[in-house]
Write an enzyme that holds these catalytic residues in place. Structure first.
Site, PDB file in Angstrom:
ATOM      1  N   LYS A 150      65.842  14.974   4.152  1.00  0.00           N
ATOM      2  CA  LYS A 150      64.500  14.393   4.222  1.00  0.00           C
ATOM      3  C   LYS A 150      64.093  13.659   2.947  1.00  0.00           C
ATOM      4  O   LYS A 150      63.400  12.645   3.003  1.00  0.00           O
ATOM      5  CB  LYS A 150      63.469  15.482   4.541  1.00  0.00           C
ATOM      6  CG  LYS A 150      63.561  16.017   5.955  1.00  0.00           C
ATOM      7  CD  LYS A 150      62.459  17.015   6.242  1.00  0.00           C
ATOM      8  CE  LYS A 150      62.551  17.535   7.674  1.00  0.00           C
ATOM      9  NZ  LYS A 150      61.430  18.443   8.016  1.00  0.00           N
ATOM     10  N   ASP A 175      56.024  15.116   9.853  1.00  0.00           N
ATOM     11  CA  ASP A 175      55.889  16.554   9.586  1.00  0.00           C
ATOM     12  C   ASP A 175      54.440  16.896   9.259  1.00  0.00           C
ATOM     13  O   ASP A 175      53.972  18.012   9.535  1.00  0.00           O
ATOM     14  CB  ASP A 175      56.790  16.969   8.417  1.00  0.00           C
ATOM     15  CG  ASP A 175      58.237  17.196   8.849  1.00  0.00           C
ATOM     16  OD1 ASP A 175      58.463  17.365  10.054  1.00  0.00           O
ATOM     17  OD2 ASP A 175      59.118  17.196   7.982  1.00  0.00           O
TER      18      ASP A 175
END
Length: 515
Positions: free
Chosen positions: A310, A347
């Protein structure tokens, strides 16, 4: 050596367009195989009988003939692969020939012969098989994906109706190698091609788009006839393989590991519900360089990025949204029409939406466990909504750095017993299937009203069990998965996400896994 002759036109008993999936059935008895075939023939009439799994395959033909007579609609392939070539049959090449000829004589329309067997058998035996049924000449490399051209050159010395080239993917890019090979050869030859292994799953679905006549599926989980094989049901229901074509857009979840991810089931259900011509795959990337090469060569239209990439992937993108740039982590990538890659962070939505449905975030005291990509999204997202955020990380320096960057507060384990929170969020991999690391927090230290675990598999993690024992209200990880995935779908498709359908698929998968 058998003289080169042009391959014959496909026998008239083969359909003009073969089904996309051939389901392999195995068993130690003909009765067991037939029973399994009976259970799938209505939904998938293209079936491979792996005769090499039988203890005495030459005694199975009466039972098999009964199935054939009762199912004239079935398209059947007989395989009796020798142990030397990766199968289970320990007889001679001559006896393999006899078995396959008998199979053809009772009604099998196709037979499979391994290249090694073809090179050892007598020319008259090879021709005897070819006169009886359509021939698939196959080659399997259980070590890697290399020398496909050389392998195919050796295969072309033998006339066949189909040439089946199977390799093993040791990287995602090996799938690209296989698909480019199929594209180059399928104009002049009837090809079947795929890569084995977990990293080869892409080829089992996209190979048909690149020129493979069909692919193979397992009858049931645990009955795979090759590493990485997917069940026929999954190929049809999850990946909609019959609809995959050159216009199908490719998306995927990339990380290491990804085998347990529910994202393919969830996102493919969303694509199906909204009639989007797209397929979503699990991309097991053991390196970021391999992933990016695969992304650019297929090309892939969008990615869900998970551990451990990420943060690393940000520097490989052409641009990122301001939120993702501030967080320094990206979990969503989209390829624009100009070919450039743009990054987003959904997210944040995955954290905020479940919490906002329960509490007021402004002024809430929230402890975030971890300092990785998911933790960064939680900390920055919660701070922007006015929450008082605390960070605890196993490596203190990383936690302190994150807290400093987000204007949050870092805490130590020693301070926890004296502190109370509204929410504790686990943004570490602790409790994930296969994870053996110690819990980042002790039960006595869990002083909060809510516990939010970002881990969703298994559904009942050890941290959730600890939270329940403390009387805390639990927010399960699937809510995070659902809401971040819904936002990804909206970014990729431009349509509202079918959240209820996505939730139903996720919950069903978790219930099935826990059954």
């Amino acid at each position: 050596m058998i003289a080169k002759v042009p391959p014959p036109f496909l026998p008239r008993f083969l359909p003009t367009r073969l089904p996309r999936v051939c389901v392999a059935v195995v068993g130690t008895s003909a009765a067991a195989m037939v029973e399994k075939a009976e259970s799938i023939v209505r939904d998938n009439p293209f079936i491979e009988f792996r005769l090499d799994y039988l203890t005495e395959p030459d005694k199975a033909f009466t039972k098999l003939k009964g199935f054939i007579d009762f199912h004239p609609e079935a398209l059947l392939l007989a395989t009796c692969r020798r142990a030397l070539n990766g199968g289970k049959y320990r007889g001679s090449v001559a006896s393999e020939v006899d078995i396959l000829v008998k199979a053809a004589q009772i009604g099998f329309q196709l037979v499979d012969i391994e290249l090694e067997s073809a090179r050892k058998m007598k020319p008259e035996d090879f021709e005897r098989i070819r006169r009886q049924a359509a021939l698939i000449l196959s080659s399997h490399d259980y070590e890697g994906t290399s020398d496909l051209e050389d392998t195919f050159k050796k295969m072309r010395a033998f006339p066949a109706d189909f040439y089946k080239v199977v390799s093993t993917a040791n990287s995602l890019h090996d799938n690209v190698t296989m698909m480019k090979f199929l594209e180059a050869k399928s104009d002049q030859n009837s090809m079947i091609g795929l890569c084995m292994g977990e990293q080869g799953i892409i080829s089992r679905i996209l190979g048909v788009r690149a020129g493979s006549a069909f692919t193979f599926g397992a009858a049931l989980p645990g009955e795979e006839t090759g590493p990485g094989q997917i069940t026929g049901r999954t190929l049809h229901s999850t990946y909609r393989i019959e609809q995959v074509d050159t216009a199908t857009r490719v998306y995927g979840v990339a990380g290491d590991p990804v085998a347990q991810s529910l994202s393919p089931q969830m996102m493919n259900a969303a694509f199906r519900r909204e009639s989007v011509n797209a397929v979503y795959l699990a991309l097991h990337a053991t390196s970021l360089a391999d992933l990016m090469a695969c992304v650019r060569d297929i090309p892939i239209h969008g990615l869900s990025v998970t551990l451990p990439y990420k943060e690393q992937i940000v520097q490989h993108l052409d641009n990122t949204e301001p939120v993702a740039a501030r967080i320094g982590a990206c979990n969503t990538v989209i390829r624009a029409q100009d070919g450039k890659l743009y990054g987003f962070n959904t997210d944040v939505a995955g954290v905020i939406r479940p919490l906002e449905s329960r509490i007021t975030l402004s002024g809430a005291r929230i402890l975030v466990l971890g300092a990785g990509g998911a933790a960064r999204a939680a900390v920055f997202g919660l701070k922007e909504r006015g929450a008082e955020v605390f960070v605890l990380n196993r490596t203190a320096a990383a936690g302190q750095k994150l807290a400093r960057q987000a204007h949050a507060k870092s805490v130590t384990r020693q301070q926890l017993k004296k502190l109370k929170f509204d929410v504790i969020i686990n943004a570490t991999s602790s409790g994930m299937e296969g994870d053996k690391t110690p819990a980042p927090i002790a039960e006595a230290e869990m002083n909060a009203a809510y516990f939010f675990d970002m881990v969703y598999s298994p559904a009942e993690t050890r941290l959730i069990q600890m939270a329940r024992a403390r009387g805390m209200q639990v927010i399960p990880g699937w809510e995070m998965l659902l809401h971040q995935g819904a936002r990804q779908f909206e970014i990729w498709s431009g349509k509202p996400a079918p959240v209820e359908d996505m939730q139903r698929v996720v919950l069903h998968a978790l219930q099935t896994a826990g059954a």
